[in-house]
Write a protein that holds these residues in place. Structure first.
Motif, short mmCIF file in Angstrom:
data_model
loop_
_atom_site.label_atom_id
_atom_site.label_comp_id
_atom_site.label_asym_id
_atom_site.label_seq_id
_atom_site.Cartn_x
_atom_site.Cartn_y
_atom_site.Cartn_z
N LEU A 20 0.84 -1.18 0.00
CA LEU A 20 0.00 0.00 0.00
C LEU A 20 0.88 1.24 0.00
O LEU A 20 1.48 1.59 1.01
CB LEU A 20 -0.92 0.00 1.22
CG LEU A 20 -1.75 -1.28 1.41
CD1 LEU A 20 -2.66 -1.16 2.62
CD2 LEU A 20 -2.58 -1.57 0.18
N TRP B 168 -0.80 -0.81 -4.60
CA TRP B 168 -1.89 0.17 -4.56
C TRP B 168 -1.35 1.58 -4.47
O TRP B 168 -0.42 1.88 -3.71
CB TRP B 168 -2.78 -0.09 -3.36
CG TRP B 168 -3.84 0.96 -3.16
CD1 TRP B 168 -5.00 1.12 -3.86
CD2 TRP B 168 -3.81 2.03 -2.20
NE1 TRP B 168 -5.71 2.21 -3.39
CE2 TRP B 168 -5.00 2.79 -2.38
CE3 TRP B 168 -2.89 2.42 -1.21
CZ2 TRP B 168 -5.28 3.91 -1.60
CZ3 TRP B 168 -3.17 3.53 -0.44
CH2 TRP B 168 -4.36 4.26 -0.63
N ARG C 10 -3.08 5.71 -4.39
CA ARG C 10 -4.36 6.43 -4.26
C ARG C 10 -4.66 7.30 -5.48
O ARG C 10 -5.80 7.66 -5.72
CB ARG C 10 -4.36 7.28 -2.99
CG ARG C 10 -3.38 8.42 -2.98
CD ARG C 10 -3.50 9.27 -1.73
NE ARG C 10 -3.08 8.56 -0.52
CZ ARG C 10 -3.92 8.17 0.43
NH1 ARG C 10 -5.22 8.41 0.33
NH2 ARG C 10 -3.47 7.55 1.50
N ASP C 11 -3.63 7.64 -6.28
CA ASP C 11 -3.79 8.51 -7.44
C ASP C 11 -4.09 7.67 -8.68
O ASP C 11 -3.22 6.97 -9.20
CB ASP C 11 -2.51 9.31 -7.63
CG ASP C 11 -2.61 10.35 -8.73
OD1 ASP C 11 -3.50 10.23 -9.60
OD2 ASP C 11 -1.79 11.29 -8.74
N ALA D 209 -5.71 1.39 -8.24
CA ALA D 209 -6.11 2.54 -7.43
C ALA D 209 -7.31 2.21 -6.56
O ALA D 209 -7.81 3.06 -5.82
CB ALA D 209 -6.43 3.73 -8.33
N GLU D 210 -7.80 0.96 -6.65
CA GLU D 210 -8.95 0.51 -5.86
C GLU D 210 -8.46 -0.14 -4.58
O GLU D 210 -7.84 -1.20 -4.61
CB GLU D 210 -9.80 -0.48 -6.67
CG GLU D 210 -10.39 0.10 -7.94
CD GLU D 210 -11.38 1.21 -7.66
OE1 GLU D 210 -12.03 1.17 -6.58
OE2 GLU D 210 -11.49 2.13 -8.49
N ILE D 211 -8.72 0.48 -3.44
CA ILE D 211 -8.22 -0.04 -2.17
C ILE D 211 -8.79 -1.42 -1.88
O ILE D 211 -8.13 -2.26 -1.25
CB ILE D 211 -8.53 0.94 -1.01
CG1 ILE D 211 -7.80 0.50 0.26
CG2 ILE D 211 -10.03 1.08 -0.80
CD1 ILE D 211 -6.31 0.50 0.17
N LYS E 179 0.74 9.98 7.47
CA LYS E 179 -0.49 9.61 6.77
C LYS E 179 -1.11 8.33 7.34
O LYS E 179 -2.24 7.97 7.01
CB LYS E 179 -0.23 9.40 5.28
CG LYS E 179 0.31 10.62 4.55
CD LYS E 179 -0.74 11.69 4.39
CE LYS E 179 -0.24 12.84 3.51
NZ LYS E 179 -1.25 13.92 3.38
N PHE F 124 -5.18 6.56 7.48
CA PHE F 124 -5.44 5.33 6.73
C PHE F 124 -5.99 4.24 7.65
O PHE F 124 -6.97 3.56 7.32
CB PHE F 124 -4.16 4.84 6.05
CG PHE F 124 -4.34 3.56 5.29
CD1 PHE F 124 -4.84 3.58 4.00
CD2 PHE F 124 -4.04 2.34 5.88
CE1 PHE F 124 -5.03 2.39 3.30
CE2 PHE F 124 -4.23 1.16 5.18
CZ PHE F 124 -4.73 1.19 3.89
N HIS G 192 -9.85 2.45 7.49
CA HIS G 192 -10.00 1.06 7.06
C HIS G 192 -9.85 0.07 8.22
O HIS G 192 -9.57 -1.11 7.99
CB HIS G 192 -8.97 0.73 5.97
CG HIS G 192 -9.05 1.63 4.78
ND1 HIS G 192 -10.07 1.54 3.85
CD2 HIS G 192 -8.24 2.63 4.37
CE1 HIS G 192 -9.88 2.45 2.91
NE2 HIS G 192 -8.80 3.13 3.19
#
Length: 318
Positions: free
Chosen positions: A6, A28, A30-31, A61-63, A80, A84, A88
């Motif tokens: 991630l 993964w 996020r952008d 980009a799909e968590i 960060k 996160f 989740h």
């Protein structure tokens, strides 16, 4: 094996590349635009140019895609991580979360494994740290790291090892994560020394006194001294204080040389210096080098003033 990484920075990408030797890996980011560019170019040109992504690295980009794995490498900036984990926490329960971050959370003063245990009590927390540059790992150059996990898992050690990435395990998660976090502060100091033209002798002295500070605060917080003397402490300190590949060293070099530094580059040592000084203040510990680093990164003191402050300290036994 079921692994996701991630965070598609340089280190996260490098770990995805090397772990793909063992089986499929999901990387993964996020952008969505960044993900599309990686798919089209077959490499992470933004963060790790020149390294091709193997076919069994799936970029998404799909968590939800990444969270299907049982072992998750959290290769994201330390500041960060809280957001996160909060977002989740339900999905992360029951999984193995391996932090690749080197820092201290500013809001809580916690390291990554303590943060994981607090935010996701049902997860298994571990930290992967030590002397390494992303480019070396991705290109298959021999690298040794520390894997710290409370249950001393040989299974996780084997899962995250490759023919060129050798992991040494420990149960001292506090020592491993503090070594990785604190050395960034002293890498900024070392870069400042070289950028200011103060010479290699000054850098050697700085590294030695910095390591003494690392030991002082880490053992105060419960770390084992031998952990700080290993890969995750002394080993990482040597690497980051002597190479321009280190972002923390480059920031310090820019400060010492009076040059601008790209603000888009994540440099964990600046935030860690703030957190470290807060911890030291509450516990009555002397960490003069780290105090100067915080002042330099906050631009509240000049390089000449920092040097004079350190040189003017009382003479004492080593």
């Amino acid at each position: 094996m079921s692994i996701s990484v991630l965070g598609a920075g340089a280190f996260g990408t490098a770990m995805a590349v090397t772990l793909s030797q063992n089986g499929p890996v999901t990387l993964w980011a996020r952008d969505a635009e960044h993900v599309q560019a990686m798919r089209e170019n077959g490499e992470n040109a933004r963060r790790l140019p020149g390294v091709k992504l193997p076919q069994n690295v799936t970029v998404s980009a799909e968590i939800a895609d990444a969270l299907q794995a049982e072992t998750l490498l959290l290769a994201m900036p330390m500041q960060k991580m809280t957001g996160f984990l909060d977002t989740h926490s339900d999905t992360l329960a029951g999984k193995t979360l391996v932090s690749c971050s080197k820092g201290i959370d500013l809001s809580t003063g916690q390291g990554p494994t303590a943060l994981i245990r607090a935010k996701v009590p049902g997860a298994r927390a571990a930290v992967l740290t030590g002397p390494s540059f992303a480019g070396d790992i991705a290109r298959g150059l021999p690298t040794a790291l520390t894997l710290a996990c409370a249950d001393h898992s040989e299974e996780l050690q084997a899962e995250l090892s490759t023919p060129t990435l050798r992991l040494y395990r420990t149960t001292d998660t506090t020592g491993a994560e503090l070594g990785g976090a604190l050395k960034n502060v002293y890498a900024i100091a070392a870069g400042t020394v070289i950028g200011a033209g103060l010479g290699d002798s000054a850098r050697a002295a700085l590294m030695t006194r910095g390591f003494a500070e690392m030991l002082r605060i880490a053992t105060e917080l419960g770390a084992r001294p031998e952990t700080l003397s290993g890969l995750s402490g002394f080993g990482d300190l040597v690497l980051t204080c002597t190479s321009a590949q280190s972002r923390n060293f480059r920031l310090g070099h820019a400060i010492g040389a009076g040059e601008a530094f790209d603000p888009s580059i994540t440099v964990e040592g600046a935030a860690t210096a703030q957190a470290l000084n807060k911890l030291a203040h509450t516990r009555g510990l002397e960490i003069p080098v780290a105090a100067m680093v915080m002042a330099l990164t906050e631009q509240s003191i000049s390089v000449d003033e920092a040097m004079q402050a350190l040189l003017a300290r009382p003479l004492k036994e080593e």
